[in-house]
Every structure is written in C-alpha cells, then in structure tokens.
Design an enzyme around this catalytic site. Structure first.
Site, short mmCIF file in Angstrom:
data_model
loop_
_atom_site.label_atom_id
_atom_site.label_comp_id
_atom_site.label_asym_id
_atom_site.label_seq_id
_atom_site.Cartn_x
_atom_site.Cartn_y
_atom_site.Cartn_z
N ASN A 153 90.39 86.12 19.44
CA ASN A 153 91.05 85.11 18.63
C ASN A 153 90.05 84.48 17.67
O ASN A 153 88.93 84.15 18.06
CB ASN A 153 91.65 84.02 19.54
CG ASN A 153 92.78 84.58 20.39
OD1 ASN A 153 93.75 85.12 19.88
ND2 ASN A 153 92.64 84.47 21.71
N GLU A 200 91.87 69.41 25.89
CA GLU A 200 93.13 70.04 25.49
C GLU A 200 93.71 70.85 26.63
O GLU A 200 92.97 71.41 27.46
CB GLU A 200 92.91 70.96 24.27
CG GLU A 200 92.60 70.20 23.00
CD GLU A 200 92.37 71.10 21.81
OE1 GLU A 200 92.84 70.74 20.70
OE2 GLU A 200 91.72 72.15 21.96
N GLY A 222 86.06 74.63 29.58
CA GLY A 222 85.14 74.52 30.70
C GLY A 222 85.04 75.76 31.56
O GLY A 222 85.87 76.66 31.51
N GLU A 223 83.99 75.79 32.38
CA GLU A 223 83.77 76.80 33.41
C GLU A 223 84.18 76.17 34.75
O GLU A 223 83.48 75.30 35.27
CB GLU A 223 82.30 77.22 33.43
CG GLU A 223 81.82 77.90 34.70
CD GLU A 223 82.61 79.14 35.09
OE1 GLU A 223 83.09 79.20 36.24
OE2 GLU A 223 82.74 80.05 34.25
N CYS A 266 97.82 76.20 30.80
CA CYS A 266 96.39 76.49 30.72
C CYS A 266 95.67 75.15 30.77
O CYS A 266 95.77 74.35 29.84
CB CYS A 266 96.08 77.25 29.43
SG CYS A 266 94.38 77.76 29.26
N SER A 313 85.62 86.73 33.54
CA SER A 313 85.46 87.01 32.11
C SER A 313 84.23 87.90 31.95
O SER A 313 83.11 87.41 31.85
CB SER A 313 85.30 85.70 31.33
OG SER A 313 86.47 84.91 31.44
N LEU A 314 84.46 89.20 31.92
CA LEU A 314 83.35 90.16 31.90
C LEU A 314 82.93 90.48 30.46
O LEU A 314 81.76 90.38 30.12
CB LEU A 314 83.76 91.43 32.64
CG LEU A 314 82.62 92.35 33.05
CD1 LEU A 314 81.74 91.70 34.11
CD2 LEU A 314 83.16 93.69 33.56
N HIS A 315 83.86 90.93 29.64
CA HIS A 315 83.70 91.12 28.20
C HIS A 315 82.84 92.31 27.78
O HIS A 315 82.93 92.74 26.63
CB HIS A 315 83.21 89.85 27.51
CG HIS A 315 84.10 88.66 27.71
ND1 HIS A 315 85.47 88.74 27.54
CD2 HIS A 315 83.84 87.39 28.11
CE1 HIS A 315 86.02 87.55 27.80
NE2 HIS A 315 85.06 86.73 28.15
N CYS A 341 78.99 80.89 25.40
CA CYS A 341 79.43 82.20 24.90
C CYS A 341 79.64 82.09 23.39
O CYS A 341 80.42 81.24 22.93
CB CYS A 341 80.70 82.64 25.60
SG CYS A 341 80.51 82.83 27.40
N CYS A 384 82.14 72.94 27.30
CA CYS A 384 81.68 73.98 28.21
C CYS A 384 80.20 74.22 27.97
O CYS A 384 79.75 74.22 26.82
CB CYS A 384 82.47 75.28 28.00
SG CYS A 384 82.02 76.61 29.15
N CYS A 435 83.22 81.92 21.55
CA CYS A 435 84.19 80.95 22.05
C CYS A 435 83.93 79.59 21.43
O CYS A 435 82.81 79.06 21.52
CB CYS A 435 84.08 80.88 23.58
SG CYS A 435 85.10 79.58 24.33
N CYS A 440 93.10 81.81 23.70
CA CYS A 440 91.86 81.93 24.45
C CYS A 440 90.66 81.83 23.52
O CYS A 440 90.59 82.50 22.50
CB CYS A 440 91.80 83.27 25.18
SG CYS A 440 93.00 83.42 26.51
#
Length: 369
Positions: free
Chosen positions: A319, A108, A183-184, A121, A240-242, A132, A128, A135, A362
C-alpha cells in the site's frame, strides 16, 4: 541499499490513563466497587453496561441508583478517547477512526464490513518502534504503549458503531478483531494479553468475541511468540515475514538483526504445535524488492519444512505511503509469486486490500491530526 533504523522495544515513559473497568479482572472490579463504598454486585452491573450494552453513559444505567452512577462511572469508566474524526470508503463498509487519548496521543482503528464478517483492525501502541521502512506507522516512531483499557475501548466503540449502523449496509455485529493496527502487539505484551481476555471473555466479564476470531500479529519477537504459545489461548498468530532471506529481511524488518528467519519460523512452529492453530504469514509484495521467483520458491520451501500444513500465506500488495519510493508488484508478478508458493505445497492467497483511499490499509496508519 536500504539502511536499518534503531529498534525501540520499551515505550517512552508517558502517563497511561486512569484506572478503568476494562483494566481489571472480574474480581478486581468487585474489590474496586467495594472500596468505593458500594455493594460488590454493582461491579457486575457496570460490566453489563460496558461489555454487554457497550455504553459508558450514566443516564442509561437505570438499574444503578442515581446517587451512585456518576461516582462509579467517574471512578471506573473515565473517558479514554475522543473521536476526532471518522472517514469512510468502499461504499461505507470501511471506516477509519482517529482517536485522541487523555494526553493528546493520537491512534487509529479501522472497522471493515465483509459479506460474512465485520472486523476491527485495532491498535496496541501509539506509533511503532519496529522501524520497517515501507510502513508509515513504523517510520513515525513509537509514542507510547496503550493501556489494556485503551485497546479494549477501541473494540467497544467499534462494536457500538457497527451495531448502530455506522457502516454501509446497516447494523452489524462485530465478529473479528485483528491486532494489525498501529504498533507491535508483542512489544506491549501484558496489556495486549489482558485485552485479548477482556475481548474474548463472555459477557458481562468481556465482549464475548471468540478467541478463534482474534488475530495477534508480530514482526517476529521470538521470546514473546513462545510465551504466547503457552498462554492457553486459541487466537491466530500472524507473522509479518515479508521476505524469506535474512539479508533482505535485516533491512525490511530490522528486528531480524536480533532474531533471524529460522528462529522466527521455529517459534511459529512451536505456537502451532502448542495451540493446534494454523499460523498466518504476512508478505507485503514490493516491486523489484521481494517479489522475485526465487524468493517465492525459497519462501514455499522454508514454510513447508518448518510448518507443513499449519501455515497460510497472505500476500499483501504494497500500500502506498507518503514519500515512499516503493510500489506494489505488477499483477502478473504477483500471480506468479502466489503460484510458486502454492506449488511448494503451501496455501497462499492475495489479501483483499481495503481503505487505500483513506490511508486505512496495511502499513498506512499514521494518526495525523
């Protein structure tokens, strides 16, 4: 307590699509055309049609002899994707495309129009392997890496769609590309890097989008961040720390079990020093998980120590994803979190969330057929 899932850095061995013009450098395109018995200048003509006119239709290539068109297109522009469907929201200014590759793999991409820019995007992998848990893409696992051309073709298709008026508000020019889809990106390093060059090289060698308008995201693959810093590019790095503490990040971002927060921030500082570019820190704010005031204070302090003024924090309200027990933080908590990070001398804002109702925001991309 959340449990870590295994990380997958190497994609399953599945066939990539046939060779494509966008996989090749300008010199390699000339060599490929000559090997097909054509004059070398045909490579530039093909590149003009693909990167400049955004077309793969042989009938539109009237500057190439009819007898050569189908063969050249067949050999150097094989069909990479079929659009399964496109859905829109936000008065038509957000458009998600589900694409099927030659082997049935689904990916996508999301095209978004803002008052001052039009952004794609883009996905770099099908699925991926970073696992995580908040996600949808990460929970689906990794199918395979995308080829350079599959990445670039998402951008070409989106640029053509924007130009042709597929977004609300009429025709637009694609101006920004963010590697924040499926993906990463740094786990598919070489193909992503080649794709960035095709996206940014001036026409007819590439799509002519400014490097400064391209963002490459990562969950924190430290060696790849350091490698990217030395490539001579001016793209934005988004980390992407989070969460700022290793104990929680080991579960929210399982790659943290390999490279801790301090190592990630040191690599980010190396990137900022080498490129002069401000690093973006992505922080998905999750109710009662990573939204505590002390974590905001720690985040601000660590970023100020490691990156100084070369950083900006994007707070992303979580999200929703199917089956998830987590939710976005309440607005008062979000506002206090942002206030505390700013008070530490670190710029921090809340990202405008787009596409929730079509699962295009996201962390929501799952490529379901």
């Amino acid at each position: 307590m959340m449990t870590s899932l295994p990380l997958v850095f190497d994609a399953p061995r599945r066939a990539l699509p046939p060779r494509h013009l966008a996989d090749l450098s300008a010199g390699e395109r000339r060599d490929a055309v000559v090997a097909l018995g054509e004059q070398a200048f045909r490579a530039r003509q093909l590149s003009h049609h693909y990167f400049g006119r955004l077309t793969v239709d042989p009938a539109a290539m009237t500057d190439i002899p009819v007898a050569s068109r189908d063969r050249l297109v067949g050999e150097l522009m094989p069909a990479l994707f079929t659009e399964v469907r496109a859905v829109s929201c936000d008065a038509g200014t957000t458009r998600k495309s589900l694409l099927r590759a030659h082997d049935g793999t689904l990916v996508e991409s999301v095209l978004m129009r803002y008052p001052d820019r039009t952004t794609l995007c883009v996905s770099s992998q099908a699925g991926c392997g970073m696992a995580c848990p908040f996600c949808a893409t990460g929970q689906g696992g990794l199918t395979r890496n995308l080829s350079t051309a599959e990445i670039v073709d998402q951008v070409r298709m989106a640029a053509a769609a924007a130009r042709d008026g597929s977004l609300g508000g009429g025709p637009a020019r694609l101006s920004n590309v963010v590697f924040m889809g499926m993906g990463e990106p740094l786990a598919n390093y070489r193909r992503v890097l080649d794709a960035v060059r095709r996206i940014c090289d001036p026409a007819p060698d590439g799509l002519g989008i400014s490097q400064r308008s391209v963002t490459v995201s990562t969950v924190g693959l430290v060696p790849a961040i350091r490698r990217l810093a030395d490539e001579g590019l001016a793209v934005t790095l988004a980390v992407s720390l989070h969460t700022p503490d290793d104990e929680l990040r080991d579960t929210l971002v399982p790659v943290n079990t390999r490279w801790k927060v301090a190592e990630v921030l040191a690599a980010a500082r190396h990137y900022a020093d080498r490129t002069g570019r401000r690093v973006s820190i992505e922080y998905a704010l999750i109710r009662d998980i990573n939204d505590q005031p002390w974590r905001a204070d720690l985040l601000g302090r660590l970023l100020h120590e490691h990156l100084g003024q070369l950083v900006h924090v994007n707070v992303i309200p979580l999200n929703p994803t199917p089956g998830s027990r987590w939710d976005a933080s309440p607005k008062p908590v979000e506002h206090e979190f942002v206030r505390r990070v700013n008070a530490a001398g670190v710029p921090c804002t809340v990202r405008d969330t787009r596409g929730q109702e079509i699962a295009a925001a996201c962390g929501q991309l799952a490529a379901e057929g």
